[in-house]
Design a protein around this motif. Structure first.
Motif, PDB file in Angstrom:
ATOM      1  N   THR A 358     -41.867  25.953   2.774  1.00 57.84           N
ATOM      2  CA  THR A 358     -40.848  24.928   2.518  1.00 57.84           C
ATOM      3  C   THR A 358     -41.087  24.243   1.182  1.00 57.84           C
ATOM      4  O   THR A 358     -40.154  24.008   0.401  1.00 57.84           O
ATOM      5  N   LEU A 361     -40.237  26.627  -1.726  1.00 56.83           N
ATOM      6  CA  LEU A 361     -38.786  26.766  -1.897  1.00 56.83           C
ATOM      7  C   LEU A 361     -38.177  25.535  -2.549  1.00 56.83           C
ATOM      8  O   LEU A 361     -37.218  25.640  -3.318  1.00 56.83           O
ATOM      9  N   SER A 362     -38.733  24.379  -2.235  1.00 56.40           N
ATOM     10  CA  SER A 362     -38.240  23.150  -2.851  1.00 56.40           C
ATOM     11  C   SER A 362     -38.490  23.150  -4.354  1.00 56.40           C
ATOM     12  O   SER A 362     -37.666  22.645  -5.129  1.00 56.40           O
ATOM     13  N   ASP A 364     -39.076  26.025  -6.213  1.00 55.44           N
ATOM     14  CA  ASP A 364     -38.543  27.227  -6.844  1.00 55.44           C
ATOM     15  C   ASP A 364     -37.675  27.973  -5.836  1.00 55.44           C
ATOM     16  O   ASP A 364     -38.180  28.595  -4.900  1.00 55.44           O
ATOM     17  N   LYS A 365     -36.368  27.912  -6.011  1.00 53.53           N
ATOM     18  CA  LYS A 365     -35.425  28.494  -5.052  1.00 53.53           C
ATOM     19  C   LYS A 365     -35.489  30.015  -5.004  1.00 53.53           C
ATOM     20  O   LYS A 365     -34.928  30.635  -4.099  1.00 53.53           O
ATOM     21  N   THR A 366     -36.155  30.639  -5.968  1.00 52.99           N
ATOM     22  CA  THR A 366     -36.218  32.107  -5.988  1.00 52.99           C
ATOM     23  C   THR A 366     -37.377  32.659  -5.156  1.00 52.99           C
ATOM     24  O   THR A 366     -37.503  33.877  -5.015  1.00 52.99           O
TER      25      THR A 366
END
Length: 511
Positions: A358, A361-362, A364-366
């Motif tokens: 989590t 992803l926060s 770096d969305k890739t």
């Protein structure tokens, strides 16, 4: 004179260690610190290293002053060693720093298609966001599994749905790739502590299997039932009965998305009602969520035409959709600080892996993999000025047996974390030695009890502790002690030596 004697004494120990064929330790110390207390502590560590419990392995210790990051003690502190579950401190510190203590996960119940005459022509979706606590029993003010399923069923019936011409979908598509770290031991994957992460976790991704014990030692123990019910999972059972009070000796062999499980080992005779239960890992949590909701709906007289399915995690499943999804219900998790406290107090691997993904992803969305998530975490702390030479972690929980870090890495991150806005909340998530969490029985009746906050770590041949303590002059200090490849059968000795080290720590001055 005491300082000179201490240096001479340590030098003699170094020579003896060298002559015994041990690695020469690296020792650094600050001239401005209380040298006699440091010398005594280092002598204790050196005796531990050269003694029967650790002479064939490695003991490492790092101590830093939090206020300015100065290293007070470094003993083998730059050797990469397995961290075990102390790694959870880094994962939770990162999550709280990036996401904030009040962050919550949201799981949504959705449908597509149309509702006409109480019939939904379409599907029901349970869309996961990675919440590791969904349906858990740990938080009194949140739904456990049974109440969660009833809550969802009520939301569907409130929408006027009495029949579903479609299916129930466990939507774990937020994580499109396999989420199990590649370096986790195969022998762990079927057991609850090796439960794989999903974007749709439920009931902490575990089940209990109940055995009927035999009437004598070595008599086969039969499988009675599972809780929750998972009739789609097959068990090949080789478990036998052992003597009374021998505890859980069962190992469950399985793998993600595989519904065949192998049960081996022993269960103790004479348990209440001659039953004994052990915890296993759900092969596909998202599928179980869909299956369990389907069963709940059928109990509540809602008919469903199709079988439950799951998507995500690399599964090739395709679902016939019927347009835009409409939200029926939202479920919010406990706050991140509550999740982090459970992660550190109870050492829950699933929670740590969820927080790692989590957080990454926060930032770096890739990010799509565990490896990429680790790179993001490493970059976060490197950008804070932490030296990460030797930092070779392979997951967020420390279950990986090949992941490693240095004691210096750990105290560097813990010191940097003290400058983060969320540090007061992070500090409270760490158990207190002699009082709480997995360290509640450690060093009781000593000066260390109540004065050290520490996360424990233990995998085969490894014992580790890391956290903070208060020095005699009130200075907050960070520390990490790693013991790798200690002698088999020496667990009690290792514990006793570590307790002595803890007492030595709280006897230090910070300045």
């Amino acid at each position: 004179m005491p300082r000179l004697f201490g240096y001479l004494f340590l030098s003699l120990l170094h020579v003896l260690s060298y002559q015994a064929g041990l690695c020469r330790p690296t020792i650094q110390q600050s001239d401005s610190s209380d040298s006699l207390a440091i010398q005594r502590l280092l002598a204790r560590v050196e005796a531990f290293q050269s003694g029967p419990a650790a002479r064939f392995g490695t003991v490492a210790l790092s101590v830093r002053r939090v206020s300015d990051g100065a290293e007070i003690i470094g003993y083998n502190a730059h050797q990469s060693l397995p961290s075990a579950s102390t790694l959870k401190l880094i994962t939770t510190a990162t999550a709280l720093s990036v996401l904030g203590p009040s962050y919550t996960y949201t799981t949504t119940l959705e449908y597509d298609g149309i509702i006409k005459d109480s019939i939904l022509t379409g599907n029901i979706y349970i869309r996961g966001s990675g919440d590791p606590s969904l349906g858990t029993w740990r938080f009194p003010n949140y739904y456990d599994l049974s109440n969660l399923l009833s809550y969802w069923s009520t939301a569907i019936r409130t929408a006027g749905i009495r029949q579903i011409q479609g299916t129930i979908v466990g939507d774990a598509s937020l994580y499109p790739q396999l989420t199990t770290p590649g370096t986790w031991p195969f022998g762990d994957l079927g057991n609850y502590y090796g439960a794989s992460l999903s974007a749709l976790n439920i009931n902490e991704n575990l089940y209990r299997v109940f055995f009927k014990t035999g009437k004598a030692v070595n008599v086969p123990a039969s499988v009675l039932r599972t809780d929750p019910t998972i009739p789609y999972v097959n068990f090949y059972n080789n478990v036998v009965t052992d003597a009374a009070n021998t505890g859980d000796q069962v190992n469950i062999y399985g793998a993600p998305f595989i519904n065949q499980q192998w049960l081996t080992g022993k269960v103790p005779i004479g348990e209440p009602a001659n039953e004994f239960s052990v915890k296993g890992a759900l092969p596909d949590p998202a599928y179980f969520a869909a299956f369990a909701l389907s069963e709940q709906l059928r109990q509540d007289s809602i008919r469903i035409s199709g079988p439950p399915v799951s998507v995500g995690g690399g599964l090739p499943t395709t679902v016939l959709t019927s347009g835009k999804r409409i939200q029926l219900n939202q479920h919010r998790s406990p706050t991140l600080v509550e999740l982090a406290q459970q992660t550190n107090f109870q050492s829950i691997n699933l929670y740590a892996e969820a927080l790692l993904r989590t957080t990454a992803l926060s930032l770096d969305k890739t990010v799509r993999t565990t490896e990429a998530s680790i790179d993001v975490l490493s970059t976060f702390w490197r950008n804070k000025g932490v030296n990460l030479d030797g930092f070779r972690i392979r997951d967020g929980s420390g279950l990986s047996t090949v992941g490693a870090l240095t004691a210096d890495n750990m105290t560097g991150i813990l010191t940097a974390a003290s400058r983060e806005k969320a540090f007061p909340q992070f500090y409270e998530t760490i158990p207190i030695v002699g009082q709480t969490g997995t360290v509640r029985t450690l060093a009781r009746g000593t000066a260390a009890a109540g004065n050290i906050r520490a996360k424990s770590g233990s995998i085969e041949g490894v014992r580790a502790y890391a956290g903070y303590f208060t020095a005699t002059d009130g200075e907050r200090m960070s520390f990490c002690v790693l013991v790798n490849k200690f002698t088999p059968g020496q667990n009690r000795t290792v514990t006793a030596e570590l307790e002595k080290i803890f007492v030595g720590l709280v006897g230090l001055r910070g300045k």
